[in-house]
Design an enzyme around this catalytic site. Structure first.
Site, short mmCIF file in Angstrom:
data_model
loop_
_atom_site.label_atom_id
_atom_site.label_comp_id
_atom_site.label_asym_id
_atom_site.label_seq_id
_atom_site.Cartn_x
_atom_site.Cartn_y
_atom_site.Cartn_z
N LYS A 273 0.85 -1.20 0.00
CA LYS A 273 0.00 0.00 0.00
C LYS A 273 0.88 1.25 0.00
O LYS A 273 1.95 1.24 0.62
CB LYS A 273 -0.85 0.04 1.28
CG LYS A 273 -2.00 -0.95 1.33
CD LYS A 273 -2.79 -0.76 2.62
CE LYS A 273 -3.91 -1.77 2.76
NZ LYS A 273 -4.95 -1.64 1.73
N ARG A 347 -9.80 -11.77 2.91
CA ARG A 347 -10.63 -12.87 2.44
C ARG A 347 -9.90 -14.20 2.56
O ARG A 347 -10.52 -15.24 2.76
CB ARG A 347 -11.10 -12.59 1.01
CG ARG A 347 -9.98 -12.49 0.02
CD ARG A 347 -10.38 -11.80 -1.28
NE ARG A 347 -10.55 -10.36 -1.13
CZ ARG A 347 -10.90 -9.55 -2.13
NH1 ARG A 347 -11.15 -10.04 -3.33
NH2 ARG A 347 -11.04 -8.25 -1.92
N1 BES Z 1 -7.88 -3.75 4.81
C1 BES Z 1 -8.13 -3.40 3.47
C2 BES Z 1 -9.46 -2.70 3.24
C3 BES Z 1 -9.66 -1.36 3.89
C4 BES Z 1 -9.54 -0.21 3.15
C5 BES Z 1 -10.04 -1.26 5.22
C6 BES Z 1 -9.76 1.02 3.74
C7 BES Z 1 -10.25 -0.02 5.80
C8 BES Z 1 -10.13 1.11 5.06
C9 BES Z 1 -8.12 -4.67 2.61
O1 BES Z 1 -7.30 -5.70 3.03
C10 BES Z 1 -7.64 -4.27 1.26
O2 BES Z 1 -6.51 -3.90 1.16
N2 BES Z 1 -8.51 -4.37 0.27
C11 BES Z 1 -8.17 -4.03 -1.06
C12 BES Z 1 -8.73 -5.08 -1.97
C13 BES Z 1 -8.22 -5.01 -3.37
C14 BES Z 1 -6.74 -5.33 -3.41
C15 BES Z 1 -9.00 -5.99 -4.21
C16 BES Z 1 -8.77 -2.67 -1.37
O3 BES Z 1 -9.87 -2.38 -0.86
O4 BES Z 1 -8.14 -1.89 -2.07
MN MN Z 2 -5.30 -5.49 2.31
#
Ligand code: BES
Ligand code: MN
Ligand code: ZN
Length: 490
Positions: A273, A347
């Protein structure tokens, strides 16, 4: 937090601050007429001068409250009484309590408002209590000079009927459960990682009489939870799954299972990230913290049901041992997963924990997870997304959320979303295309619940608030703790 229920005349309550509510349009109700008289008609004059309108969360303070036993009086607006809901009452009481909690070492007494057409006396007492308990615990856990202070004494002024007593008791337990969840979310990942989270779960279990089992990395391997373990393998912190059991009914009654995503820090892994997206990722264990909070309340309330809480605890990090894009994982239920984004890790954790809950005999499942940014795009930061394989079970959950005045919105689960997860090398892939990302994530989870009635709650938006508001502290919110407890209450 100890809250004393006192049944005294408002004029006689000896405290630093007395808080009373006034609805709109403002009038001298039975609750405050004596107070107004003792103050020589001062409240009447403030209403006449339009200094008190009764507007929701409007606050007016009288510092020199001569004629009554309390030193100061805070009058807070409740809005129109036929519009009063739990969340509006919470807003009013929390704004008042938060204002007062800026000072050190003060005692406070809050007068219970009269029942309205929309809220009965028990709901008023419970909501008022929870609002005080939750709103006065801040996120400034590491401030040398905290901005928020616990009250020296907290009183609620109302009748001392059994109903009110029970409501205050329940409101306290719920408030403390929400605060437990919030505190876990607010503590940074350097402190809360799988082992320390599991240790906290054990401690809470001891205090509340829950049974607790913690699976370590070896046991997780024996349990074939290789999808969860893959996420954890890049971290120096080993994975844990904590399982809390509340037995409130017959041993043969299949339990309700509450499952929480407990990614104690989500760096994204090799699909790293950017800093902005990572800065709040200590909150990625909010689902697991919600389950822990809810289980503590379920135990303390002695609910006559069987409930098992499962918390999947891992840290998603970058190292020479990280799981990689293109890796193929075999989940507990035998499905193979092609990893195409290591940031879609929640997931992968839930897949194995959901399957474990099913294998251990749960007949209804609810999971809570900060799963997707896409859900925040869809519903904003105040509404939880609900996804299900069983409409009736989802209706039950939505009803429970309504009873608690928590906001949930059901999202579609049509088959075509599931088709977006097809892989050429494995049974499925862990990400779909960008659009509809909250739904494809839910379709992925559905593969691991067999036919067990299941609701997935995506709490990515509401679990963590970016900033302080007059009525609410920023940071962990404890969203869905109340709904889970209500659901278990039946
Ligand atoms: N933990 C994040 C989701 C999240 C985003 C929680 C903002 C709280 C605030 C999750 O693990 C994630 O990174 N999801 C990705 C999924 C994508 C890679 C398909 C996302 O939402 O970008
Ligand atoms: Mn994530
Ligand atoms: Zn995550």
């Amino acid at each position: 937090m100890e809250i004393k229920l006192v049944s005294q005349k408002l004029t006689d309550v000896k405290t630093d601050w007395l808080v009373v509510g006034i609805a709109a349009p403002p009038e001298i109700s039975d609750t405050i007429s004596e107070l107004d008289a003792a103050l020589g008609g001062r409240i009447t004059r403030l209403i006449e001068a339009k200094d008190i309108s009764g507007k929701l969360a409007e606050r007016l303070t009288i510092f020199d409250a001569e004629g009554i036993a309390s030193g100061r009086l805070l009058i807070v607006g409740l809005g129109k009484s036929d519009e009063l809901t739990q969340s509006r009452l919470n807003k009013a009481i929390a704004s008042a309590a938060r204002q007062i909690s800026e000072k050190k070492e003060v005692s406070i007494a809050v007068a219970l408002s009269a029942a309205t057409d929309t809220l009965d006396a028990a709901a008023i007492a419970e909501t008022t209590t929870t609002a005080i308990v939750v709103s006065t615990q801040g996120q400034g856990l590491y401030q040398n000079e905290p901005t928020r202070h616990a009250f020296s004494t907290t009183m609620i002024v109302g009748d001392d009927s059994e109903t009110t007593k029970a409501a205050v008791e329940k409101g306290t337990i719920l408030g403390e459960a929400i605060n437990l969840t919030r505190e876990l979310v607010n503590r940074p990942a350097g402190e809360i990682y799988p082992e320390t989270f599991a240790a906290k779960a054990e401690k809470v279990a001891q205090q509340t009489g829950l049974k607790c089992e913690v699976l370590d990395e070896n046991q997780l391997a024996t349990e074939k939870m290789n999808s969860l373990l893959a996420v954890a393998q890049g971290s120096d912190r080993p994975a844990r799954v904590a399982i809390l059991e509340h037995r409130g009914s017959d041993a043969n009654d299949p339990p309700l299972a509450l499952i929480g995503k407990g990614v104690t820090f989500d760096s994204g892994g090799l699909s790293l990230k950017p800093g902005d997206g990572m800065k709040d990722m200590k909150c990625d264990m909010a689902g697991a913290a919600t389950v822990l909070g809810a289980m503590s309340a379920i135990a303390r309330l002695n609910l006559p049901v069987n409930v098992v809480g499962y918390m999947g605890l891992v840290e998603n990090m970058v190292s020479g041992n990280s799981y990689k894009l293109g890796d193929v994982l075999t989940a507990r239920n035998g499905l193979t997963i092609e990893v195409l984004n290591t940031d879609a890790e929640g997931r992968l954790v839930l897949a194995d924990v959901l399957a474990l809950a099913v294998d251990r005999g749960a007949n209804r499942l609810v999971d809570a997870a900060t799963l997707t940014g896409a859900c925040v795009v869809a519903l904003g930061s105040e509404v939880v997304g609900a996804f299900t394989n069983n409409q009736e079970w989802c209706n039950t959950l939505v009803e429970a959320a309504k009873n608690c005045d928590e906001r949930v919105w059901q999202m579609p689960m049509d088959d075509d979303f599931g088709e977006l997860l097809k892989s050429d090398v494995a049974d499925c892939r862990n990400v779909g295309p960008r659009w509809g990302g909250a739904i494809t994530a839910a379709k992925f989870l559905e593969k691991f619940v067999s036919d067990t009635p299941w609701v997935h709650l995506d709490i990515a938006g509401p679990a963590f608030a970016e900033s302080n508001k007059p009525h609410r502290e920023g940071g962990g919110t404890g969203v869905m703790v109340a709904t889970m407890v209500e659901l278990a209450s039946g």
